[in-house]
Motif scaffolding. Structure first.
Motif, short mmCIF file in Angstrom:
data_model
loop_
_atom_site.label_atom_id
_atom_site.label_comp_id
_atom_site.label_asym_id
_atom_site.label_seq_id
_atom_site.Cartn_x
_atom_site.Cartn_y
_atom_site.Cartn_z
N LYS A 22 -16.25 29.69 32.44
CA LYS A 22 -16.44 28.28 32.07
C LYS A 22 -17.92 27.93 32.02
N GLN A 23 -18.67 28.41 32.99
CA GLN A 23 -20.11 28.13 33.02
C GLN A 23 -20.80 28.79 31.84
N GLU A 24 -20.42 30.02 31.52
CA GLU A 24 -21.02 30.71 30.37
C GLU A 24 -20.70 29.99 29.07
N VAL A 25 -19.47 29.53 28.92
CA VAL A 25 -19.07 28.79 27.72
C VAL A 25 -19.89 27.51 27.61
N LYS A 26 -20.04 26.81 28.71
CA LYS A 26 -20.82 25.57 28.71
C LYS A 26 -22.28 25.85 28.34
N GLN A 27 -22.83 26.92 28.86
CA GLN A 27 -24.22 27.27 28.57
C GLN A 27 -24.38 27.66 27.09
N ARG A 28 -23.45 28.46 26.57
CA ARG A 28 -23.52 28.85 25.15
C ARG A 28 -23.40 27.63 24.25
N ARG A 29 -22.52 26.69 24.61
CA ARG A 29 -22.35 25.48 23.81
C ARG A 29 -23.65 24.66 23.82
N SER A 30 -24.31 24.58 24.96
CA SER A 30 -25.58 23.85 25.03
C SER A 30 -26.64 24.51 24.16
N ILE A 31 -26.70 25.84 24.19
CA ILE A 31 -27.67 26.57 23.37
C ILE A 31 -27.35 26.37 21.89
N SER A 32 -26.07 26.38 21.54
CA SER A 32 -25.68 26.17 20.15
C SER A 32 -26.07 24.79 19.67
N LYS A 33 -25.84 23.79 20.50
CA LYS A 33 -26.22 22.42 20.13
C LYS A 33 -27.73 22.32 19.93
N LEU A 34 -28.49 22.95 20.78
CA LEU A 34 -29.94 22.94 20.63
C LEU A 34 -30.35 23.62 19.32
N ALA A 35 -29.76 24.76 19.03
CA ALA A 35 -30.10 25.47 17.79
C ALA A 35 -29.77 24.62 16.57
N ILE A 36 -28.63 23.95 16.59
CA ILE A 36 -28.25 23.09 15.47
C ILE A 36 -29.25 21.94 15.32
#
Length: 127
Positions: A22-36
């Protein structure tokens, strides 16, 4: 007692693994939002030639519809390109909720995007 101890230990390890996931998914989602955000902000001053809307599973459409509405309002003469994919016409339909072009076009219209701004690109369902 030994089997119960192993079962408790296994359950504890599974809980830890699930929390990490869950923590990894949350972190990846945050990184994806930043990249977008880095890739799309700020929007260009001049109207782009077009914007291609990538198909998503139905559960992921909300964020794309929001972005499409922003683009349609900022660039009212810019076409929004949608590949005319129909899930029921694919040789192997996509599971887990994929409405394809019909649902995407419907959702765009419901969100106030003018029908004239959406351009359907033909898709060869036989290929």
């Amino acid at each position: 007692a030994g089997i119960a101890g192993v079962a408790i230990w296994h359950a504890w390890k599974e809980t830890l693994a699930h929390k990490d996931t869950k923590q990894e998914v949350k972190q990846r989602r945050s990184i994806s939002k930043l990249a977008i955000r880095l890739l799309m902000n700020p929007l260009p001053e001049q109207t782009p030639d077009a914007a291609y809307l990538f198909h998503q599973l139905d559960a992921n459409l909300d964020s794309m519809i929001e972005a499409a509405v922003v683009l349609a309002r900022k660039y009212p003469r810019m076409p929004l390109l949608v590949t005319d994919v129909h899930n029921d016409r694919l040789p192997n339909s996509i599971p887990n909720g994929f409405g394809g072009a019909p649902l995407l076009v419907e959702r765009l219209a419901s969100a106030g995007v003018p029908e004239t701004q959406v351009k359907l690109i033909p898709y060869d369902h036989e290929a």
